[in-house]
Design a protein around this motif. Structure first.
Motif, PDB file in Angstrom:
ATOM      1  N   PRO A 218      75.256 -30.637  58.442  1.00  0.00           N
ATOM      2  CA  PRO A 218      74.820 -31.956  57.960  1.00  0.00           C
ATOM      3  C   PRO A 218      73.727 -32.530  58.851  1.00  0.00           C
ATOM      4  O   PRO A 218      73.740 -32.371  60.070  1.00  0.00           O
TER       5      PRO A 218
ATOM      6  N   ASP B 123      72.956 -35.815  58.207  1.00  0.00           N
ATOM      7  CA  ASP B 123      73.238 -37.230  58.007  1.00  0.00           C
ATOM      8  C   ASP B 123      74.737 -37.429  58.205  1.00  0.00           C
ATOM      9  O   ASP B 123      75.545 -36.704  57.611  1.00  0.00           O
ATOM     10  N   PRO B 124      75.140 -38.390  59.035  1.00  0.00           N
ATOM     11  CA  PRO B 124      76.567 -38.611  59.272  1.00  0.00           C
ATOM     12  C   PRO B 124      77.344 -38.990  58.020  1.00  0.00           C
ATOM     13  O   PRO B 124      78.574 -38.890  57.985  1.00  0.00           O
ATOM     14  N   GLN B 125      76.650 -39.421  56.958  1.00  0.00           N
ATOM     15  CA  GLN B 125      77.332 -39.812  55.730  1.00  0.00           C
ATOM     16  C   GLN B 125      77.624 -38.630  54.812  1.00  0.00           C
ATOM     17  O   GLN B 125      78.240 -38.811  53.757  1.00  0.00           O
ATOM     18  N   VAL B 126      77.171 -37.440  55.189  1.00  0.00           N
ATOM     19  CA  VAL B 126      77.465 -36.255  54.378  1.00  0.00           C
ATOM     20  C   VAL B 126      78.964 -35.977  54.448  1.00  0.00           C
ATOM     21  O   VAL B 126      79.511 -35.713  55.520  1.00  0.00           O
ATOM     22  N   ALA B 127      79.650 -36.057  53.268  1.00  0.00           N
ATOM     23  CA  ALA B 127      81.112 -35.938  53.248  1.00  0.00           C
ATOM     24  C   ALA B 127      81.587 -34.704  52.497  1.00  0.00           C
ATOM     25  O   ALA B 127      82.764 -34.576  52.201  1.00  0.00           O
ATOM     26  N   PHE B 128      80.672 -33.790  52.162  1.00  0.00           N
ATOM     27  CA  PHE B 128      81.063 -32.581  51.453  1.00  0.00           C
ATOM     28  C   PHE B 128      80.856 -31.374  52.360  1.00  0.00           C
ATOM     29  O   PHE B 128      80.118 -31.440  53.349  1.00  0.00           O
ATOM     30  N   ASP B 129      81.523 -30.278  52.030  1.00  0.00           N
ATOM     31  CA  ASP B 129      81.377 -29.072  52.829  1.00  0.00           C
ATOM     32  C   ASP B 129      80.857 -27.942  51.948  1.00  0.00           C
ATOM     33  O   ASP B 129      80.577 -28.128  50.762  1.00  0.00           O
TER      34      ASP B 129
ATOM     35  N   GLU C   2      82.905 -27.060  48.700  1.00  0.00           N
ATOM     36  CA  GLU C   2      82.676 -27.990  47.596  1.00  0.00           C
ATOM     37  C   GLU C   2      81.331 -27.726  46.933  1.00  0.00           C
ATOM     38  O   GLU C   2      81.204 -27.803  45.704  1.00  0.00           O
TER      39      GLU C   2
ATOM     40  N   ASP D  68      83.422 -35.022  42.875  1.00  0.00           N
ATOM     41  CA  ASP D  68      83.526 -36.482  42.947  1.00  0.00           C
ATOM     42  C   ASP D  68      82.373 -37.187  42.248  1.00  0.00           C
ATOM     43  O   ASP D  68      82.255 -38.412  42.301  1.00  0.00           O
TER      44      ASP D  68
ATOM     45  N   ARG E  73      69.481 -33.934  53.366  1.00  0.00           N
ATOM     46  CA  ARG E  73      70.805 -34.315  53.842  1.00  0.00           C
ATOM     47  C   ARG E  73      71.500 -33.229  54.669  1.00  0.00           C
ATOM     48  O   ARG E  73      72.275 -33.537  55.573  1.00  0.00           O
TER      49      ARG E  73
END
Length: 713
Positions: free
Chosen positions: A393, A395-401, A404, A428, A467
């Motif tokens: 990542p 960006d610290p807001q990246v919430a996928f791996d 996914e 999501d 991202r």
């Protein structure tokens, strides 16, 4: 009789209470309302029947006292009354982009708590009052785009908290005040361009260590030499000194180093790098010792400090010594060539033979055995060939791996010489754009990592955000924000196979032009390395939900090269097409993609390898012309073809009417925008000037577009 008298007194009291209900600050603002014309009714709810003005449009109060007065872009016409200074708690005044005129009343500065005064884009004239020095808390002063004249008051240096000083496009004259740089040490933004300031540039300006972005001193009459102390400014600061009367050598230190010639053009007396004009011995001798790097040849003959031991008697090597060195070099090169040939045939060649005989799998093992003659240090090899099997990542807001991402639904958006782009929808609902750079190739991971992380740090609303990324031997992915509204090429020319075509109106086109300019200004001036895009064209300008532009593909060619890709050279020919036949078997964006640099790249790109910011300016100018005319970069005239820049120059020289030039698909309601369209065309023609040095910077282009928008609001 008594009840009637009581009723009369009651009515009289009610009437008096209505008259005296408004407080003193309210009456001050009513005086402002009476002194100006308000065609849009922005002050329609300013009523004397209110108890105080705190609920009025544009007014903000704190503890029932007026602290802010802001009415921008409302076509207010008139002058400011001196009574405004009696609002002693006033902190912020903003009348930008109106039609106010007259002198700035000195009484305004009785409100000594004023923190921001923004009056740009009006018609104020006269001197800037000396009383401005009373504003000890002033942080923002923007008087740009007015008609102020006279010198900048010396008292301004008393505004020691001043952070933003913008005075461009006025008629200010004289030298800058004494101690300008020493006392205004909090300055972060400084723009004095397009005035008549003269005298020398103060040497204490090098003390302004908080400056950011562009320090714009251009288009004035500053004279004398450039003080070397300017090099003490932060290195990220771009110093624009163009079009003054400066002379002498350009100092080569700090923030003045590694600047292109575009920062210094328009000063006929300047010399030395980066200009092509060399300094004479007299001029260079008068320069400051810190103006040039101290190279070995700078030591005077016989100087005992010379580490190279040169003296007056050492005139050079003898002829015999030179011949001996040349012969020795030739023999050494031959020996190295023989050694290389031996190693390659004995080891590397053996591995290739194994691959031919035993197939790909055995060849892979053979390739992993490095040629021992040229084996790298083990630690270096490991760092270059490291494999990354997880998503990185940016960006610290990246919430996928990665899992996914790989499980998500994917749709092909497009293909090019630099991989395939997919639209990927996660479980999501998050939508991303994923570019696959290709399989296999070079293993220069560290170089790729450095480059991709630098690009990932760029954050601007008009640049597509990178991202995350993924790297492995066989796969390289770049993960971007998904921009939903297609690209600018399709918006201008339509898309193949789609009968319905809704042209974009002029106001939207103008907003797109400004957004692209803002993105380029960020890349050129505020990005860590002052980047150059180098491949700007409508097909890589994406449009968001509200048609806001996002510049994409920045740094993509470099990343593809590092990753081992082989970007396809674009054809320099375009299939024959009439300019406004929008529905063909191919899309306009595909046509744009098939145009070699002659379509959007500057003429000097054919001679110079390293791109410059002026390349981007030229490309941007072509895009403006394309948005005005609706024509592709190659225009067919009879049996011949010419590029769009040549065509528009031909139309101007032939004095063709504007109706023959502008996009016939522009909506009819845009016919009355002729003045704006001509103004933008003039900006475009400046951008596509054949001489790079005569093209404006993107900062100046954006300023011109902002002024144009302000005048039309």
């Amino acid at each position: 009789m008594l009840p009637l008298v009581f009723l009369f007194l009651l009515l009289l009291c009610n009437h008096l209470s209505a008259v005296i209900s408004l407080n003193g600050e309210g009456y001050v603002l009513l005086a402002l309302k009476q002194s100006i014309t308000d065609p849009e009714g922005s002050m329609s709810n300013w009523n004397s029947s209110d108890e105080n003005p705190c609920s009025w449009n544009g007014v903000i109060c704190k503890e029932q006292r007026v602290i802010s007065l802001s009415i921008p872009k409302r076509k207010l016409y008139g002058s400011l009354p001196s009574s405004l200074g009696s609002l002693i708690q006033l902190r912020h005044v903003n009348f930008r982009n109106n039609k106010l005129f007259g002198k700035l009343p000195p009484e305004l500065f009785l409100a000594q708590g004023l923190q921001s005064l923004v009056l740009y884009g009006n018609s104020f004239s006269g001197h800037v009052p000396q009383e401005i020095g009373k504003l000890r808390y002033l942080q923002t002063l923007d008087l740009s785009q007015n008609f102020f004249n006279g010198s900048l008051p010396a008292s301004i240096v008393q505004c020691k908290r001043l952070r933003t000083l913008v005075l461009n496009h006025n008629n200010l004259t004289g030298p800058l005040p004494d101690r300008f740089g020493a006392d205004l040490f909090s300055l972060e933004i400084l723009d004095l361009a397009f005035n008549h300031f003269n005298g020398s540039i103060p040497s204490d300006m090098g003390n302004l260590s908080s400056l950011q972005g562009t320090v714009d001193l251009s288009h004035n009459s500053f004279s004398g030499s450039i003080p070397p102390s300017l090099g003490n400014l932060p290195e990220k600061v771009y110093i624009d000194l163009t079009f003054n009367n400066l002379s002498g050598p350009i100092p080569q230190n700090g923030a003045l180093m590694n600047r292109g010639p575009t920062a210094f053009i328009g000063n006929s007396g300047l010399c030395g790098p980066p200009l092509k004009k060399p300094c004479s011995s007299e001029t260079s001798g008068a320069s400051s010792p810190s103006s040039f790097p101290f190279l070995p040849d700078n030591y005077p003959p016989g100087d005992s400090n010379n580490p190279y031991g040169r003296n007056e008697k050492t005139k050079g090597l003898s002829k015999g010594a030179i011949i001996g060195i040349v012969v020795g070099d030739i023999v050494g090169i031959c020996l190295l060539g023989l050694l290389f040939s031996y190693c390659y045939s004995r080891v590397c060649g053996f591995n290739l033979d194994n691959e031919d005989e035993a197939g790909f799998e055995k060849g892979e093992k053979g390739r992993r055995k490095e040629c021992f003659c040229f084996r790298k240090d083990e630690s270096e090899t490991l760092s270059d060939n490291v494999e990354q099997y997880d998503l990185v990542p940016l960006d610290p807001q990246v919430a996928f791996d990665l899992d996914e991402l790989l499980k998500a639904s994917a749709f092909v958006l497009g293909k090019s010489g630099i991989g395939i782009v997919y639209k990927v929808v996660l479980e999501d609902g998050l939508t991303l754009a994923v570019r696959r750079l290709g399989e296999g190739g070079s293993q220069r991971f560290k170089e790729f990592q450095t480059e991709v992380e630098a690009i990932g740090r760029l954050r601007h609303p008009n640049i597509v955000t990178l991202r995350a990324y993924y790297w492995s031997v066989d796969e390289k992915l770049l993960i971007y924000d998904y921009i939903p509204n297609g690209n600018l090429a399709t918006a201008i020319h339509g898309k193949a196979g789609i009968v319905a075509f809704t042209p974009i109106c002029w106001s939207v086109r103008l907003q797109i032009m400004k957004g692209i300019a803002k993105g380029l200004v960020y890349l050129h001036e505020f990005s860590p390395k002052k980047y150059v895009h180098g491949d700007l064209k409508p097909s890589n300008i994406l449009l968001g939900n509200n048609m806001e532009p996002h510049i994409s593909d920045f740094g993509l060619g470099r990343l593809a090269n590092i990753a081992g890709g082989s970007p396809t050279l674009q054809s320099n020919r375009v299939a024959a097409e009439k300019p406004h036949e929008r529905q063909k078997s191919f899309s306009a964006s595909e046509v744009s993609a098939n145009i070699l640099g002659t379509g959007y790249q500057a003429p000097e790109a054919l001679k110079v390898v390293k791109p410059s910011q002026k390349w981007d300016v030229y490309s941007y100018g072509v895009i403006l012309i394309e948005m005005i005319t609706g024509r592709l970069p190659i225009v067919h005239v009879g049996n011949s073809e010419m590029d769009l820049v040549q065509w528009i120059q031909f139309c101007i020289e032939d004095k063709k009417p504007l109706s023959d030039v502008i996009d016939p698909y522009l909506p009819e309601e845009d016919v009355d925008k002729e003045e704006e369209i001509i103004a933008v065309l003039k900006i475009a023609m400046a951008c596509v000037h054949s001489s790079p040095e005569k093209r404006p910077t993107m900062r100046h282009v954006l300023d011109a577009l902002d002024r144009l928008s302000a005048s039309s609001d």
